[in-house]
Design a protein around this motif. Structure first.
Motif, PDB file in Angstrom:
ATOM      1  N   UNK A  74      -8.328   8.239  -0.853  1.00 13.41           N
ATOM      2  CA  UNK A  74      -7.641   7.115  -2.062  1.00 13.41           C
ATOM      3  C   UNK A  74      -7.768   7.621  -4.109  1.00 13.41           C
ATOM      4  N   UNK A  75      -7.021   6.899  -3.993  1.00 13.75           N
ATOM      5  CA  UNK A  75      -7.158   7.323  -5.520  1.00 13.75           C
ATOM      6  C   UNK A  75      -8.793   6.424  -6.338  1.00 13.75           C
ATOM      7  N   UNK A 107      -5.685   3.090  -3.072  1.00 11.08           N
ATOM      8  CA  UNK A 107      -4.854   3.167  -2.087  1.00 11.08           C
ATOM      9  C   UNK A 107      -5.367   3.711  -1.354  1.00 11.08           C
ATOM     10  N   UNK A 108      -6.346   3.670  -0.901  1.00 11.50           N
ATOM     11  CA  UNK A 108      -6.549   3.908   0.444  1.00 11.50           C
ATOM     12  C   UNK A 108      -6.202   2.925   1.832  1.00 11.50           C
ATOM     13  N   UNK A 109      -6.255   4.061   2.639  1.00 16.86           N
ATOM     14  CA  UNK A 109      -5.394   2.660   4.509  1.00 16.86           C
ATOM     15  C   UNK A 109      -6.439   1.963   4.265  1.00 16.86           C
ATOM     16  N   UNK A 110      -6.864   0.483   3.890  1.00 14.12           N
ATOM     17  CA  UNK A 110      -7.107  -0.582   5.068  1.00 14.12           C
ATOM     18  C   UNK A 110      -8.083  -0.205   6.192  1.00 14.12           C
ATOM     19  N   UNK A 159     -21.303  -1.430  -3.065  1.00 14.12           N
ATOM     20  CA  UNK A 159     -20.374  -1.314  -2.276  1.00 14.12           C
ATOM     21  C   UNK A 159     -19.620  -1.979  -1.462  1.00 14.12           C
ATOM     22  N   UNK A 160     -18.725  -2.597  -1.765  1.00 13.07           N
ATOM     23  CA  UNK A 160     -17.655  -3.720  -1.249  1.00 13.07           C
ATOM     24  C   UNK A 160     -15.592  -3.252  -1.045  1.00 13.07           C
ATOM     25  N   UNK A 161     -15.829  -3.421   0.863  1.00 12.30           N
ATOM     26  CA  UNK A 161     -14.939  -3.097   1.529  1.00 12.30           C
ATOM     27  C   UNK A 161     -13.866  -4.364   1.251  1.00 12.30           C
ATOM     28  N   UNK A 162     -13.262  -4.341   0.824  1.00  8.36           N
ATOM     29  CA  UNK A 162     -12.347  -5.869   0.136  1.00  8.36           C
ATOM     30  C   UNK A 162     -11.176  -5.374   1.241  1.00  8.36           C
ATOM     31  N   UNK A 171      -5.846  -4.304  -0.983  1.00  5.82           N
ATOM     32  CA  UNK A 171      -6.976  -3.643  -0.456  1.00  5.82           C
ATOM     33  C   UNK A 171      -7.316  -2.948  -0.444  1.00  5.82           C
ATOM     34  N   UNK A 172      -8.662  -2.827  -1.410  1.00  3.50           N
ATOM     35  CA  UNK A 172      -9.356  -1.645  -2.017  1.00  3.50           C
ATOM     36  C   UNK A 172     -10.965  -1.408  -1.179  1.00  3.50           C
TER      37      UNK A 172
END
Length: 193
Positions: A74-75, A107-110, A159-162, A171-172
């Motif tokens: 991811x970025x 830009x991370x894959x959910x 830290x939240x995995x949205x 998503x981010x």
């Protein structure tokens, strides 16, 4: 900056404001700096004397280690850590300060978010963090959230995995890292560093 990135930066800043708002509620009120004899009583510890750039660099390094611990591609956003007032004892930002670093993994894959959160669950304790919350957010989306405190430095992280976001927001993973309060060296002004 795209509309999505603007919305995410705005959301991250709102989280930061909310975190600081909690400190404001516990504050001694706006006004002069608390006397040194009261600072330890209010905070529960004696703030370390540290120059602002040194504290900001440390928070940036901790953020880099958290990114590595996630272990997914991811970025990361490029917003650096920045000093702000230690509201509980110095709302005027003249002597005591904290360093906040709100950032996100773009830009991370959910589909990788579960892997990132599982990596954090297993790796944070070995990195000196004590996990204080691990579960769904208190929201309609119920996204996964991990909160932790570093056992020796006193830094806190959320830290939240949205995975699910309103509208067309992508998503981010959102990270908010906050240092303990520090005391600026004598003769320096933390707000001008």
């Amino acid at each position: 900056m795209t509309g999505q990135r603007k919305a995410t930066v705005t959301a991250t800043l709102l989280i930061l404001i909310l975190l600081r708002g909690c400190s404001l509620m516990e504050s001694t009120g706006s006004g002069p700096v608390a006397k040194p004899s009261k600072v330890r009583k209010i905070l529960g510890y004696t703030p370390e004397v540290r120059a602002v750039p040194q504290a900001e660099d440390e928070v940036n390094r901790i953020s880099s280690r958290l990114l590595e611990a996630m272990g997914i591609p991811g970025t990361p956003s490029t917003l650096p850590a920045a000093a702000g007032p230690c509201d509980a004892v110095d709302p005027e930002f003249t002597t005591y300060y904290t360093v906040d670093h709100p950032w996100a993994l773009w830009e991370a894959d959910a589909d990788d978010f579960d892997t990132a959160m599982e990596n954090l669950r297993s790796r944070l304790p070995g990195m000196g963090w004590r996990i204080t919350k691990d579960g769904p957010q208190n929201s309609m989306a119920r996204n996964p959230e991990i909160k932790a405190v570093h056992t020796t430095s006193g830094h806190r992280v959320a830290i939240e995995a949205l995975k699910k976001r309103s509208g067309d927001l992508k998503p981010q993973i959102s990270i908010t890292l906050v240092s303990p309060c520090y005391e600026a060296p004598e003769g320096s002004d933390p707000s001008r560093s």
